[in-house]
Design a protein around this motif. Structure first.
Motif, short mmCIF file in Angstrom:
data_model
loop_
_atom_site.label_atom_id
_atom_site.label_comp_id
_atom_site.label_asym_id
_atom_site.label_seq_id
_atom_site.Cartn_x
_atom_site.Cartn_y
_atom_site.Cartn_z
N TRP B 167 0.80 -1.23 0.00
CA TRP B 167 0.00 0.00 0.00
C TRP B 167 0.83 1.28 0.00
N PRO B 168 1.88 1.36 0.84
CA PRO B 168 2.65 2.61 0.88
C PRO B 168 3.32 2.96 -0.46
N PHE B 169 3.37 1.99 -1.36
CA PHE B 169 4.01 2.25 -2.65
C PHE B 169 3.01 2.65 -3.74
N THR B 170 1.72 2.68 -3.39
CA THR B 170 0.74 2.99 -4.44
C THR B 170 0.65 4.48 -4.72
N GLY B 171 1.01 5.31 -3.73
CA GLY B 171 0.89 6.75 -3.92
C GLY B 171 1.73 7.26 -5.07
N GLU B 172 2.88 6.63 -5.26
CA GLU B 172 3.82 7.11 -6.29
C GLU B 172 3.21 7.03 -7.69
N MET B 173 2.30 6.07 -7.89
CA MET B 173 1.71 5.91 -9.22
C MET B 173 0.93 7.17 -9.65
N PHE B 174 0.54 7.98 -8.65
CA PHE B 174 -0.26 9.17 -8.97
C PHE B 174 0.54 10.46 -8.85
N GLU B 175 1.84 10.32 -8.63
CA GLU B 175 2.69 11.51 -8.59
C GLU B 175 2.78 12.13 -9.97
N THR B 176 3.01 13.40 -9.99
CA THR B 176 3.21 14.07 -11.28
C THR B 176 4.19 15.21 -11.08
N ASP B 177 4.55 15.87 -12.16
CA ASP B 177 5.45 17.02 -12.05
C ASP B 177 5.02 18.06 -13.08
N SER B 178 5.69 19.19 -13.10
CA SER B 178 5.20 20.27 -13.95
C SER B 178 5.29 19.90 -15.43
N ALA B 179 6.33 19.13 -15.80
CA ALA B 179 6.47 18.74 -17.21
C ALA B 179 5.31 17.86 -17.65
N GLU B 180 4.94 16.91 -16.78
CA GLU B 180 3.81 16.04 -17.12
C GLU B 180 2.50 16.81 -17.12
N GLN B 181 2.40 17.76 -16.19
CA GLN B 181 1.17 18.56 -16.16
C GLN B 181 1.00 19.35 -17.44
N GLN B 182 2.13 19.78 -17.99
CA GLN B 182 2.06 20.50 -19.25
C GLN B 182 1.56 19.58 -20.38
N LEU B 183 2.11 18.35 -20.40
CA LEU B 183 1.66 17.37 -21.40
C LEU B 183 0.17 17.09 -21.25
N ALA B 184 -0.27 17.02 -19.99
CA ALA B 184 -1.68 16.76 -19.73
C ALA B 184 -2.53 17.95 -20.19
N ALA B 185 -2.02 19.15 -19.90
CA ALA B 185 -2.75 20.35 -20.31
C ALA B 185 -2.86 20.42 -21.83
N ASP B 186 -1.85 19.93 -22.53
CA ASP B 186 -1.88 19.90 -23.99
C ASP B 186 -2.72 18.76 -24.53
N GLY B 187 -3.23 17.93 -23.63
CA GLY B 187 -4.11 16.84 -24.05
C GLY B 187 -3.39 15.61 -24.58
N ILE B 188 -2.05 15.56 -24.42
CA ILE B 188 -1.29 14.41 -24.94
C ILE B 188 -1.43 13.20 -24.02
N ILE B 189 -1.39 13.45 -22.71
CA ILE B 189 -1.50 12.36 -21.74
C ILE B 189 -2.60 12.72 -20.75
N PRO B 190 -3.16 11.71 -20.06
CA PRO B 190 -4.22 12.01 -19.10
C PRO B 190 -3.67 12.73 -17.86
N ASN B 191 -4.54 13.45 -17.20
CA ASN B 191 -4.21 14.05 -15.93
C ASN B 191 -4.30 12.96 -14.86
N ILE B 192 -3.15 12.53 -14.38
CA ILE B 192 -3.09 11.34 -13.54
C ILE B 192 -3.83 11.53 -12.21
N THR B 193 -3.83 12.76 -11.72
CA THR B 193 -4.50 13.04 -10.45
C THR B 193 -5.99 12.69 -10.53
#
Ligand SMILES: [Fe+2]
Ligand SMILES: [Fe+2]
Lengths: 318, 252
Positions: B167-193
């Motif tokens: 269980w303590p390792f599941t949180g990491e799967m939903f981590e993100t960073d500003s670069a990924e957020q940009q990709l998500a904002a551009d609609g290339i990848i899903p917003n993991i949150t």
């Protein structure tokens, strides 16, 4: 009619059927010795498929490319599948898989001797596919015409997959022979270690083989050990030449008259030592199988308990 | 890593997740509790190796420096591996494998279903294939988690123990960073949150029928996504990369 008369009559019917080339099916009457012979042979065949997963499985995590890993995984998965078909074929003769596994663990049932040798380098994965599967194919192609229907059908299905097994092994060897000096040495070393045990896979010479009588008359076995061995040698020698591997037998020579290669003497002392349990990996393979079997028991118990609980709940609802 | 484009980093993360999963699953070969499970797990390992191959090959193209899926898999050191830590933990027992596979394939199901709609055709095609496989992995794993959780006292305690460790390792799967957020904002990848809640719902539903309780939240264990791993990854790479490292001039 006396019981003996009935017995003789049934045996006559059975043998006539065999004579005509009809397949024997699970519901047909068959002599006890026929049934026993088949159970022994098919279960041994099934166990071989499963035990064979160990030496190859030993290299999955170290397969040198993603493609090699995928091919090896697919190959081993096929072998496990062969084990399943063959266990089912044997079950049609009135023995359960659990009983067969018990016989394997007690030493009553055997598996192919070849898997008592270790897979030491990546080239061994090539040699196993090319030589061991190559030898198995020769045997299995001939067994497609075996008289027991479920066994013969299992062989037809299995043979379709086996040619891929041999090809992938040969491809590994060919690649290594085109590679660095170290790779070539690795390939030749694997060839040297697997060649003779592969020839032993066909069993003792026809002059020595104790079971051939009934097995031939009842068309369980369709070709003799020496005939099958010759077929294997003839096709393999040429394949070795093409990629530059040397067969580790100084006496290997084409015999124009026989239309086959002559080969040097097989070390039957080694063969019987390994059958007797003294091969390099006999204990390791068996302990592995037993350990996994024992360690997995709690999983099956849990599945059973779960099913019982569901049944109880349904019962309570009604 | 700093000069990687966000999309390249993203593909390496996905590829490494699949690769390390395939490694762990493949360790079950000839070790399954019954032959049928041996075959199922070997088959899943095969799916995951194929997925890793596609993702890393795409990453190599994005990078454009002549790498291949193989050179990325077999020649990168620990620090350059970007998989989530959960995938590299060693399999304690069959319960551990099934709980992990349930948690990660529930995640993959959501992730790849969203990625399938990406305007990036490469990712969309890989996702379409991944969904078909993952649907089967999830059903298989969820079925076992339910049976093991609600089976015997022993299987229940093993499954609970696995869940507690994972269980303590599941949180990491939903981590993100500003670069990924940009990709998500551009609609290339899903917003993991946004996938966290549906994932939690699915996990909770399986765990409930398995009579297992979700452990009280601990501090999340993270670091894999930026190249800081558990001790296990080094051992995986030692074994996986052995031939390529021992014979650097050889082709296989
Ligand atoms: Fe086979
Ligand atoms: Fe085979």
């Amino acid at each position: 009619m006396t019981t003996t008369d009935i017995h003789t009559e049934l045996l006559k019917n059975f043998e006539e059927k065999i004579e005509r080339g009809d397949a024997i099916e699970p519901k047909d009457r068959m002599p006890d010795a026929y049934r026993k012979h088949l159970i022994r042979q098919i279960s041994q065949h099934a166990h071989s498929e499963v035990i064979g997963m160990q030496p190859e499985g030993n290299w999955i995590t170290r397969a040198p490319t993603l493609r090699a890993r995928q091919i090896l995984l697919a190959k081993i998965q096929d072998e496990g599948g062969h084990g399943l078909y063959l266990y089912s074929a044997a079950e049609t003769l009135g023995i359960s898989r659990a009983e067969m596994i018990e016989q394997l663990h007690s030493g009553k049932a055997k598996y192919s001797n070849i898997f008592n040798y270790p897979a030491l380098t990546w080239a061994d994965i090539g040699a196993i596919g090319w030589l061991v599967d190559g030898a198995a194919i020769v045997n299995q192609v001939s067994l497609q015409r075996t008289s027991y229907g479920p066994y013969s059908r299992a062989m037809v299905r299995i043979c379709k997959e086996e040619s891929f097994h041999q090809r992938q092994g040969y491809e590994i060897m060919a690649k290594m022979m085109k590679g660095t000096k170290e790779q070539q040495e690795m390939a030749q070393d694997a060839m040297n270690r697997w060649w003779w045990p592969s020839l032993m896979m066909f069993g003792p010479h026809d002059s020595e083989s104790p079971h051939s009588g009934d097995a031939f008359r009842w068309k369980i076995k369709r070709a003799s050990n020496d005939e099958l061995r010759a077929k294997f040698i003839d096709k393999t020698v040429q394949q070795a030449e093409v990629i530059g591997l040397t067969i580790p037998d100084n006496e290997l020579k084409w015999n124009e008259e026989r239309g086959h290669y002559d080969h040097g003497p097989i070390n039957w002392t080694e063969f019987y030592e390994v059958i007797g349990g003294n091969g390099p990996c006999n204990l390791q393979r068996m302990n592995h199988h037993k350990r996994v079997h024992d360690e997995g028991k709690w999983v099956l118990e849990a599945a059973e308990a779960w099913t019982k609980k569901r049944e109880q709940k349904l019962f309570d609802l009604n | 890593m700093n000069n990687q484009t966000p999309l390249l980093t993203y593909c390496l993360r996905l590829g490494d997740n699949a690769l390390i999963q395939s490694y762990r699953l493949s360790e079950w070969c000839s070790n399954g509790p019954i032959l049928e499970e041996d075959l199922a797990l070997t088959n899943f390992a095969l799916d995951m190796t194929g997925r890793a191959d596609l993702l890393l090959a795409y990453a190599a193209t994005l990078e454009g420096k002549g790498q291949t899926s193989d050179s990325l898999a077999y020649r990168r050191p620990e620090k350059e591996y970007l998989n989530c830590l959960i995938h590299e933990l060693p399999d304690e027992d069959f319960a551990f494998t099934m709980v992990r596979l349930m948690l990660t394939s529930a995640y993959d199901m959501l992730l790849y279903s969203a990625l399938e709609k990406s305007p990036n055709e490469n990712l969309a095609a890989i996702a379409a294939k991944a969904i078909k496989e993952t649907r089967y992995h999830l059903a298989h794993a969820a079925g076992w988690v339910e049976r093991l959780g609600d089976g015997t006292a022993e299987s229940n305690s093993r499954t609970m123990q696995a869940l507690t460790m994972l269980w303590p390792f599941t949180g990491e799967m939903f981590e993100t960073d500003s670069a990924e957020q940009q990709l998500a904002a551009d609609g290339i990848i899903p917003n993991i949150t946004a996938l966290k809640e549906p994932w939690m719902e699915k996990a909770a539903q399986v765990l409930k029928s398995a009579t297992l309780e979700i452990p009280a939240l601990k501090t999340w264990q993270t670091g894999g996504r930026t190249g800081r791993h558990t001790e296990n990854l080094g051992h995986i790479l030692c074994e996986m990369q052995y031939l390529q490292r021992a014979y650097p001039d050889a082709t296989w």
